[in-house]
Design a protein around this motif. Structure first.
Motif, PDB file in Angstrom:
ATOM      1  N   HIS A   1       0.808  -1.231   0.000  1.00 56.46           N
ATOM      2  CA  HIS A   1       0.000   0.000   0.000  1.00 56.46           C
ATOM      3  C   HIS A   1       0.834   1.272   0.000  1.00 56.46           C
ATOM      4  O   HIS A   1       0.350   2.316  -0.410  1.00 56.46           O
ATOM      5  CB  HIS A   1      -0.900   0.041   1.230  1.00 56.46           C
ATOM      6  N   ALA A   2       2.034   1.217   0.535  1.00 61.33           N
ATOM      7  CA  ALA A   2       2.815   2.436   0.758  1.00 61.33           C
ATOM      8  C   ALA A   2       4.215   2.059   1.229  1.00 61.33           C
ATOM      9  O   ALA A   2       4.520   0.890   1.429  1.00 61.33           O
ATOM     10  CB  ALA A   2       2.132   3.289   1.838  1.00 61.33           C
ATOM     11  N   TYR A   3       5.042   3.087   1.425  1.00 59.84           N
ATOM     12  CA  TYR A   3       6.334   2.863   2.063  1.00 59.84           C
ATOM     13  C   TYR A   3       6.099   2.542   3.539  1.00 59.84           C
ATOM     14  O   TYR A   3       5.068   2.906   4.112  1.00 59.84           O
ATOM     15  CB  TYR A   3       7.201   4.119   1.979  1.00 59.84           C
TER      16      TYR A   3
ATOM     17  N   ASP B   1       2.006  11.929  13.817  1.00 55.22           N
ATOM     18  CA  ASP B   1       0.977  12.933  13.515  1.00 55.22           C
ATOM     19  C   ASP B   1       1.352  13.755  12.301  1.00 55.22           C
ATOM     20  O   ASP B   1       0.507  14.089  11.475  1.00 55.22           O
ATOM     21  CB  ASP B   1       0.783  13.880  14.709  1.00 55.22           C
ATOM     22  N   THR B   2       2.640  14.116  12.194  1.00 52.03           N
ATOM     23  CA  THR B   2       3.064  15.020  11.126  1.00 52.03           C
ATOM     24  C   THR B   2       3.286  14.306   9.812  1.00 52.03           C
ATOM     25  O   THR B   2       2.979  14.829   8.749  1.00 52.03           O
ATOM     26  CB  THR B   2       4.377  15.720  11.516  1.00 52.03           C
ATOM     27  N   PHE B   3       3.880  13.121   9.864  1.00 52.42           N
ATOM     28  CA  PHE B   3       4.319  12.475   8.637  1.00 52.42           C
ATOM     29  C   PHE B   3       3.594  11.177   8.336  1.00 52.42           C
ATOM     30  O   PHE B   3       3.848  10.559   7.308  1.00 52.42           O
ATOM     31  CB  PHE B   3       5.821  12.197   8.703  1.00 52.42           C
ATOM     32  N   ASP B   4       2.727  10.763   9.216  1.00 54.77           N
ATOM     33  CA  ASP B   4       2.043   9.498   8.990  1.00 54.77           C
ATOM     34  C   ASP B   4       0.582   9.685   9.356  1.00 54.77           C
ATOM     35  O   ASP B   4       0.085  10.794   9.316  1.00 54.77           O
ATOM     36  CB  ASP B   4       2.705   8.376   9.821  1.00 54.77           C
ATOM     37  N   ARG B   5      -0.107   8.601   9.706  1.00 58.56           N
ATOM     38  CA  ARG B   5      -1.558   8.728   9.885  1.00 58.56           C
ATOM     39  C   ARG B   5      -1.952   8.679  11.343  1.00 58.56           C
ATOM     40  O   ARG B   5      -2.996   8.151  11.699  1.00 58.56           O
ATOM     41  CB  ARG B   5      -2.240   7.656   9.055  1.00 58.56           C
ATOM     42  N   GLY B   6      -1.103   9.199  12.191  1.00 57.42           N
ATOM     43  CA  GLY B   6      -1.477   9.375  13.592  1.00 57.42           C
ATOM     44  C   GLY B   6      -1.328   8.137  14.444  1.00 57.42           C
ATOM     45  O   GLY B   6      -1.860   8.074  15.552  1.00 57.42           O
ATOM     46  N   TYR B   7      -0.574   7.149  13.948  1.00 54.39           N
ATOM     47  CA  TYR B   7      -0.349   5.969  14.780  1.00 54.39           C
ATOM     48  C   TYR B   7       0.968   5.310  14.383  1.00 54.39           C
ATOM     49  O   TYR B   7       1.513   5.569  13.319  1.00 54.39           O
ATOM     50  CB  TYR B   7      -1.501   4.960  14.645  1.00 54.39           C
TER      51      TYR B   7
ATOM     52  N   TRP C   1       2.769   4.581   6.618  1.00 55.09           N
ATOM     53  CA  TRP C   1       2.321   5.432   5.517  1.00 55.09           C
ATOM     54  C   TRP C   1       3.208   6.664   5.279  1.00 55.09           C
ATOM     55  O   TRP C   1       2.698   7.721   4.888  1.00 55.09           O
ATOM     56  CB  TRP C   1       0.883   5.907   5.770  1.00 55.09           C
ATOM     57  N   PRO C   2       4.518   6.559   5.479  1.00 51.15           N
ATOM     58  CA  PRO C   2       5.323   7.764   5.263  1.00 51.15           C
ATOM     59  C   PRO C   2       5.533   8.008   3.780  1.00 51.15           C
ATOM     60  O   PRO C   2       5.443   7.093   2.969  1.00 51.15           O
ATOM     61  CB  PRO C   2       6.654   7.405   5.932  1.00 51.15           C
ATOM     62  N   ALA C   3       5.815   9.259   3.428  1.00 52.39           N
ATOM     63  CA  ALA C   3       6.202   9.593   2.063  1.00 52.39           C
ATOM     64  C   ALA C   3       7.720   9.551   1.987  1.00 52.39           C
ATOM     65  O   ALA C   3       8.398   9.932   2.937  1.00 52.39           O
ATOM     66  CB  ALA C   3       5.695  10.971   1.676  1.00 52.39           C
TER      67      ALA C   3
END
Lengths: 109, 112
Positions: free
Chosen positions: A59-61, A85-91, A104-106
């Motif tokens: 799904h993602a990195y 919180d800043t770079f992922d989806r809060g967990y 889910w990081p970019a």
């Protein structure tokens, strides 16, 4: 920060650790920049990112962060939460190997 | 005639993308460019290669799709359906859950 660590009798980074980490981070930051610019191909980049805990999954990195001795101070865990919180989806996902993974990081982050 | 589309991961953002009608990369499977004939399939693969060369996507590959009873395009393999719809376990933590970090939205708008 040092006092708090001493009170908890936690592992502390010595000068060697800190210097090693700083250099490694700078090196990987440069490698990521060169991948995004195209200077490195995915074939060249893959072994480099894998050595730094960056996986490309369904799904993602995914970023795997190793936690020395599986021990975190309150300050460290709050910082990891900020990162989520800043770079992922809060967990974050704590693994059975005592690492934390961000799902889910970019890459550019 | 088996239908195929091209899928990949966005290089910078990491999210799942498909090659679209207008030869751009989109997260929306309904906008994916369909290929049936060998010529169309080869054209998809070429576009995937150029997407990789241009550092927009990584790991482009063909997947089989079909139309469901409503005529919507859906991937045939479960693996690809999971990739499209997000994780089936804890969907609140997947694509479906929302709460994306700012970088994700940025990367969506950058080159799609």
């Amino acid at each position: 920060m040092d006092t708090a660590m001493q009170q908890v009798n936690m592992y502390r980074y010595d000068e060697f650790d800190t210097r090693f980490l700083t250099e490694r981070v700078a090196q990987f930051r440069d490698q990521v920049a060169r991948r995004l610019s195209g200077e490195l191909t995915e074939e060249q980049f893959r072994p480099l990112r894998l050595m730094n805990g960056v996986y490309l999954q369904l799904h993602a990195y995914m970023l795997r962060v190793a936690i020395p001795y599986g021990t975190l101070s309150s300050m460290q865990i709050r910082k990891l939460a900020d990162i989520a919180d800043t770079f992922d989806r809060g967990y974050g996902h704590f693994t059975t190997r005592q690492n934390i993974q961000f799902n889910w990081p970019a890459l550019k982050d | 005639m088996s239908l195929k589309i091209l899928t990949a991961n966005h290089l910078s953002g990491g999210h799942v993308v498909f090659l679209g009608d207008d030869r751009n990369w989109t997260g929306d499977i309904d906008a994916a460019l369909l290929a049936g004939s060998p010529g169309e399939i080869a054209a998809l693969q070429d576009a995937g290669q150029s997407g990789e060369n241009d550092n927009i996507v990584v790991g482009a590959y063909l997947i089989d799709v079909a139309r469901d009873e409503t005529g919507k395009i859906v991937p045939v393999r479960l693996r690809e359906r999971l990739r499209l719809n997000g994780p089936s376990i804890r969907p609140d933590l997947g694509y479906q859950g929302g709460n994306w970090h700012p970088g994700f939205y940025q990367s969506l708008y950058q080159s799609i």
